[in-house]
Design a protein around this motif. Structure first.
Motif, PDB file in Angstrom:
ATOM      1  N   ALA A  89     -30.691 -40.841  23.687  1.00 28.18           N
ATOM      2  CA  ALA A  89     -29.381 -41.287  23.199  1.00 28.18           C
ATOM      3  C   ALA A  89     -29.089 -40.774  21.793  1.00 28.18           C
ATOM      4  CB  ALA A  89     -29.299 -42.813  23.219  1.00 28.18           C
ATOM      5  N   ASN A  90     -29.986 -39.945  21.267  1.00 28.70           N
ATOM      6  CA  ASN A  90     -29.859 -39.331  19.941  1.00 28.70           C
ATOM      7  C   ASN A  90     -29.954 -40.340  18.808  1.00 28.70           C
ATOM      8  OD1 ASN A  90     -29.772 -36.863  18.612  1.00 28.70           O
ATOM      9  ND2 ASN A  90     -27.571 -36.963  18.277  1.00 28.70           N
ATOM     10  N   ASN A  91     -30.663 -41.447  19.030  1.00 29.93           N
ATOM     11  CA  ASN A  91     -30.925 -42.416  17.966  1.00 29.93           C
ATOM     12  C   ASN A  91     -32.139 -41.974  17.162  1.00 29.93           C
ATOM     13  OD1 ASN A  91     -28.842 -44.234  18.693  1.00 29.93           O
ATOM     14  ND2 ASN A  91     -30.128 -45.087  20.315  1.00 29.93           N
ATOM     15  N   GLN A  92     -31.954 -41.830  15.852  1.00 31.59           N
ATOM     16  CA  GLN A  92     -33.042 -41.367  14.999  1.00 31.59           C
ATOM     17  C   GLN A  92     -34.122 -42.435  14.860  1.00 31.59           C
ATOM     18  OE1 GLN A  92     -31.652 -38.502  11.740  1.00 31.59           O
ATOM     19  NE2 GLN A  92     -29.972 -39.965  11.823  1.00 31.59           N
ATOM     20  N   GLY A  93     -35.362 -41.976  14.691  1.00 27.68           N
ATOM     21  CA  GLY A  93     -36.475 -42.897  14.533  1.00 27.68           C
ATOM     22  C   GLY A  93     -36.879 -43.589  15.815  1.00 27.68           C
ATOM     23  N   THR A  94     -36.581 -42.972  16.956  1.00 27.50           N
ATOM     24  CA  THR A  94     -36.920 -43.561  18.257  1.00 27.50           C
ATOM     25  C   THR A  94     -37.613 -42.578  19.192  1.00 27.50           C
ATOM     26  OG1 THR A  94     -34.715 -43.046  19.078  1.00 27.50           O
ATOM     27  CG2 THR A  94     -35.034 -45.242  18.166  1.00 27.50           C
ATOM     28  N   GLY A  95     -37.834 -41.341  18.744  1.00 25.90           N
ATOM     29  CA  GLY A  95     -38.492 -40.342  19.577  1.00 25.90           C
ATOM     30  C   GLY A  95     -39.976 -40.649  19.736  1.00 25.90           C
ATOM     31  N   THR A  96     -40.508 -40.440  20.931  1.00 32.24           N
ATOM     32  CA  THR A  96     -41.896 -40.826  21.223  1.00 32.24           C
ATOM     33  C   THR A  96     -42.732 -39.694  21.807  1.00 32.24           C
ATOM     34  OG1 THR A  96     -41.313 -41.574  23.463  1.00 32.24           O
ATOM     35  CG2 THR A  96     -41.189 -43.211  21.681  1.00 32.24           C
ATOM     36  N   THR A  97     -42.210 -38.460  21.809  1.00 31.10           N
ATOM     37  CA  THR A  97     -42.895 -37.392  22.533  1.00 31.10           C
ATOM     38  C   THR A  97     -43.358 -36.242  21.639  1.00 31.10           C
ATOM     39  OG1 THR A  97     -40.720 -36.448  23.051  1.00 31.10           O
ATOM     40  CG2 THR A  97     -41.766 -37.811  24.744  1.00 31.10           C
ATOM     41  N   LEU A  98     -44.465 -35.642  22.075  1.00 33.63           N
ATOM     42  CA  LEU A  98     -44.980 -34.395  21.522  1.00 33.63           C
ATOM     43  C   LEU A  98     -44.953 -33.359  22.636  1.00 33.63           C
ATOM     44  CD1 LEU A  98     -48.040 -35.895  19.668  1.00 33.63           C
ATOM     45  CD2 LEU A  98     -46.203 -34.676  18.524  1.00 33.63           C
ATOM     46  N   VAL A  99     -44.389 -32.198  22.344  1.00 33.81           N
ATOM     47  CA  VAL A  99     -44.267 -31.119  23.320  1.00 33.81           C
ATOM     48  C   VAL A  99     -45.120 -29.950  22.858  1.00 33.81           C
ATOM     49  CG1 VAL A  99     -42.667 -29.501  24.425  1.00 33.81           C
ATOM     50  CG2 VAL A  99     -41.953 -31.858  23.973  1.00 33.81           C
ATOM     51  N   GLU A 100     -45.847 -29.322  23.788  1.00 39.53           N
ATOM     52  CA  GLU A 100     -46.671 -28.153  23.480  1.00 39.53           C
ATOM     53  C   GLU A 100     -45.993 -26.917  24.048  1.00 39.53           C
ATOM     54  OE1 GLU A 100     -51.286 -26.516  24.001  1.00 39.53           O
ATOM     55  OE2 GLU A 100     -50.732 -28.551  24.629  1.00 39.53           O
ATOM     56  N   VAL A 101     -45.770 -25.921  23.181  1.00 39.25           N
ATOM     57  CA  VAL A 101     -45.034 -24.721  23.562  1.00 39.25           C
ATOM     58  C   VAL A 101     -45.928 -23.501  23.372  1.00 39.25           C
ATOM     59  CG1 VAL A 101     -42.976 -23.317  23.135  1.00 39.25           C
ATOM     60  CG2 VAL A 101     -42.875 -25.809  22.808  1.00 39.25           C
ATOM     61  N   SER A 102     -45.972 -22.628  24.371  1.00 42.17           N
ATOM     62  CA  SER A 102     -46.732 -21.385  24.233  1.00 42.17           C
ATOM     63  C   SER A 102     -45.864 -20.340  23.545  1.00 42.17           C
ATOM     64  CB  SER A 102     -47.177 -20.873  25.598  1.00 42.17           C
ATOM     65  OG  SER A 102     -46.100 -20.207  26.255  1.00 42.17           O
ATOM     66  N   PRO A 103     -46.490 -19.320  22.920  1.00 39.72           N
ATOM     67  CA  PRO A 103     -45.693 -18.258  22.289  1.00 39.72           C
ATOM     68  C   PRO A 103     -44.795 -17.521  23.276  1.00 39.72           C
ATOM     69  CG  PRO A 103     -47.954 -18.194  21.507  1.00 39.72           C
ATOM     70  CD  PRO A 103     -47.928 -19.165  22.652  1.00 39.72           C
ATOM     71  N   HIS A 104     -45.116 -17.623  24.579  1.00 40.19           N
ATOM     72  CA  HIS A 104     -44.324 -16.934  25.600  1.00 40.19           C
ATOM     73  C   HIS A 104     -43.205 -17.808  26.160  1.00 40.19           C
ATOM     74  CE1 HIS A 104     -47.343 -13.831  25.392  1.00 40.19           C
ATOM     75  NE2 HIS A 104     -48.285 -14.714  25.671  1.00 40.19           N
ATOM     76  N   GLY A 105     -43.083 -19.046  25.649  1.00 32.34           N
ATOM     77  CA  GLY A 105     -41.941 -19.855  26.024  1.00 32.34           C
ATOM     78  C   GLY A 105     -42.183 -20.921  27.058  1.00 32.34           C
ATOM     79  N   GLN A 106     -43.429 -21.143  27.481  1.00 32.42           N
ATOM     80  CA  GLN A 106     -43.712 -22.236  28.404  1.00 32.42           C
ATOM     81  C   GLN A 106     -43.882 -23.532  27.613  1.00 32.42           C
ATOM     82  OE1 GLN A 106     -45.733 -19.239  28.805  1.00 32.42           O
ATOM     83  NE2 GLN A 106     -44.087 -18.569  30.164  1.00 32.42           N
ATOM     84  N   ALA A 107     -43.144 -24.556  27.991  1.00 37.40           N
ATOM     85  CA  ALA A 107     -43.202 -25.838  27.292  1.00 37.40           C
ATOM     86  C   ALA A 107     -43.672 -26.919  28.251  1.00 37.40           C
ATOM     87  CB  ALA A 107     -41.837 -26.196  26.717  1.00 37.40           C
ATOM     88  N   LYS A 108     -44.521 -27.813  27.751  1.00 35.42           N
ATOM     89  CA  LYS A 108     -44.983 -28.932  28.575  1.00 35.42           C
ATOM     90  C   LYS A 108     -45.176 -30.156  27.681  1.00 35.42           C
ATOM     91  CE  LYS A 108     -49.906 -27.790  28.114  1.00 35.42           C
ATOM     92  NZ  LYS A 108     -51.163 -27.481  28.844  1.00 35.42           N
ATOM     93  N   LEU A 109     -45.099 -31.308  28.293  1.00 32.56           N
ATOM     94  CA  LEU A 109     -45.304 -32.559  27.564  1.00 32.56           C
ATOM     95  C   LEU A 109     -46.779 -32.706  27.201  1.00 32.56           C
ATOM     96  CD1 LEU A 109     -44.000 -35.304  26.666  1.00 32.56           C
ATOM     97  CD2 LEU A 109     -44.806 -36.209  28.860  1.00 32.56           C
ATOM     98  N   PHE A 110     -47.067 -32.900  25.920  1.00 34.18           N
ATOM     99  CA  PHE A 110     -48.438 -33.177  25.493  1.00 34.18           C
ATOM    100  C   PHE A 110     -48.708 -34.673  25.462  1.00 34.18           C
ATOM    101  CE2 PHE A 110     -51.401 -34.244  22.024  1.00 34.18           C
ATOM    102  CZ  PHE A 110     -52.554 -33.631  22.519  1.00 34.18           C
ATOM    103  N   ALA A 111     -47.739 -35.442  24.965  1.00 39.21           N
ATOM    104  CA  ALA A 111     -47.930 -36.890  24.890  1.00 39.21           C
ATOM    105  C   ALA A 111     -46.589 -37.594  24.859  1.00 39.21           C
ATOM    106  CB  ALA A 111     -48.736 -37.267  23.647  1.00 39.21           C
ATOM    107  N   GLN A 112     -46.528 -38.737  25.538  1.00 44.59           N
ATOM    108  CA  GLN A 112     -45.412 -39.673  25.409  1.00 44.59           C
ATOM    109  C   GLN A 112     -46.019 -41.008  25.006  1.00 44.59           C
ATOM    110  OE1 GLN A 112     -42.578 -39.724  28.592  1.00 44.59           O
ATOM    111  NE2 GLN A 112     -41.601 -41.617  27.902  1.00 44.59           N
ATOM    112  N   ILE A 113     -45.688 -41.470  23.815  1.00 42.94           N
ATOM    113  CA  ILE A 113     -46.374 -42.611  23.219  1.00 42.94           C
ATOM    114  C   ILE A 113     -45.632 -43.900  23.541  1.00 42.94           C
ATOM    115  CG2 ILE A 113     -47.157 -43.621  21.042  1.00 42.94           C
ATOM    116  CD1 ILE A 113     -47.290 -40.710  19.960  1.00 42.94           C
ATOM    117  N   ASP A 114     -46.372 -44.862  24.052  1.00 41.73           N
ATOM    118  CA  ASP A 114     -45.817 -46.172  24.384  1.00 41.73           C
ATOM    119  C   ASP A 114     -45.983 -47.097  23.177  1.00 41.73           C
ATOM    120  OD1 ASP A 114     -45.111 -48.643  25.376  1.00 41.73           O
ATOM    121  OD2 ASP A 114     -46.473 -48.595  27.088  1.00 41.73           O
TER     122      ASP A 114
END
Length: 378
Positions: A89-114
């Motif tokens: 919802a674009n509310n600041q201070g509420t993001g819970t995720t870390l994303v891992e991106v390769s130099p070739h452009g593959q992105a995957k979820l590393f962590a979603q924190i509860d």
């Protein structure tokens, strides 16, 4: 997102930028005796999109950036970790995720924190910031400055979250000076790691939009263990008196990026529109205040993220205009590149975290305007 500093107001729009963008560079070489042989940004001219940093839950507004140096668990050498500050919802201070991106452009979820299932205290919950680093053994440390609804009025002290290489939160560090951790760097030797963390909520909310000079830099010393997560040994305030303020559109503005060169810690003093230097940062036992002023104004325009270039120069990205600036330790600004031109004024509010790649010939940076990880290269 909008960014305001010293009465400069700017807005961004979500338009992708994958073209070459650059502006004038000082033709003068670094002065003799500066210890810097050449400009790192000199040959870097091309800005390209790497990958979207929006995971499946829709988190956005990427802030922190860290390069993986060694493969372990789900962390792969050369990939880039990115932390998200906002929810779907674009509310600041509420993001819970870390994303891992390769130099070739593959992105995957590393962590979603509860936020409701943490191993320790984190006042206010989870809202991941620019404070992001990876320690030996694959331990990921990320800052949290949480809000209840995206407003500065609900911001709380937060914590540092420690995740293992599989993306599981194993520990939290809170209190003892941690109050809105905003950015971070680290140095490790033997079984010890020192975290250098900026904090931006010391009386900030209570000031109601006025500037208060109470921003701090902490050195948090950790003991690393063979299997268990690192333990907190000591905390020292090594910097204090930095300007900080809440902002209706940027949430909070205060001391942001930090980078260590030898034993000198460089700080992006965003409110002061300058770079300062704290001497003997690894060993000092008391605050140096804001430290020595290295460089101010000119091409600096609300410096946020900060990194040390391979030759020892200081790289900062501007919140006010979408530029990256290279400054020698003596204070001279020797190069500038346009990284983002979205919005009005162009590029304002788009940049936060940045990191030099392992081959030391590119700079990765987050682009808030497009929710992408981008790269500056030859």
């Amino acid at each position: 997102m909008r960014f305001r500093i010293r009465a400069r107001l700017a807005a961004t729009t979500a338009v992708a930028v994958t073209t070459i963008l650059s502006v004038g560079v000082s033709a003068a070489a670094a002065p003799v005796g500066s210890g810097v042989s050449r400009r790192f940004l000199g040959p870097l001219q091309r800005v390209s999109a790497v990958a979207s940093t929006v995971p499946g839950n829709g988190d956005q507004n990427p802030y922190g950036t860290a390069v993986v140096e060694r493969s372990i668990g789900n962390l792969h050498r050369g990939n880039i970790l990115v932390s998200n500050f906002n929810n779907s919802a674009n509310n600041q201070g509420t993001g819970t995720t870390l994303v891992e991106v390769s130099p070739h452009g593959q992105a995957k979820l590393f962590a979603q924190i509860d936020a409701n299932n943490l191993p320790g205290a984190c006042p206010g919950g989870v809202g991941l910031t620019t404070a992001l680093t990876i320690l030996p053994g694959g331990w990921v440390v990320v800052g949290s400055l949480p809000t209840a609804d995206g407003s500065a009025a609900t911001a709380q002290a937060g914590c540092l979250l420690v995740l293992d290489s599989q993306g599981t939160v194993r520990e939290t560090f809170s209190g003892d000076g941690i109050n809105g951790p905003w950015d971070m760097t680290a140095v490790s030797s033997g079984d010890r790691t020192d975290l250098f963390v900026t904090n931006v909520l010391n009386g900030t909310v209570a000031a109601g939009g006025n500037i208060v000079n109470r921003g701090t830099v902490l050195r948090i010393s950790l003991q690393r263990h063979r299997v268990d997560p690192p333990s907190r040994v000591d905390t020292t305030v090594i910097g204090s008196g930095f300007g900080e303020t809440t902002d209706p559109t940027a949430l909070v503005i205060g001391p942001t990026g930090v980078g260590l060169r030898g034993e000198t810690l460089y700080v992006a003093d965003t409110v002061g529109n300058r770079i300062t230097a704290i001497p003997n940062a690894v060993r000092r036992h008391h605050s140096a205040g804001i430290g020595r002023i290295v460089s101010t104004d000119r091409q600096l325009n609300g410096p946020l993220g900060l990194a040390i270039a391979p030759g020892g120069n200081i790289l900062t990205v501007n919140g006010g205009d979408g530029n990256i600036v290279e400054t020698i330790p003596g204070g001279r600004q020797v190069a500038v590149r346009r990284l983002n031109a979205n919005g009005a004024p162009p590029g304002a509010g788009a940049l936060f975290g940045l990191a030099v790649n392992l081959h030391r010939d590119k700079v990765y940076f987050v682009n808030n305007a497009t929710n992408f990880l981008d790269v500056l290269s030859r």
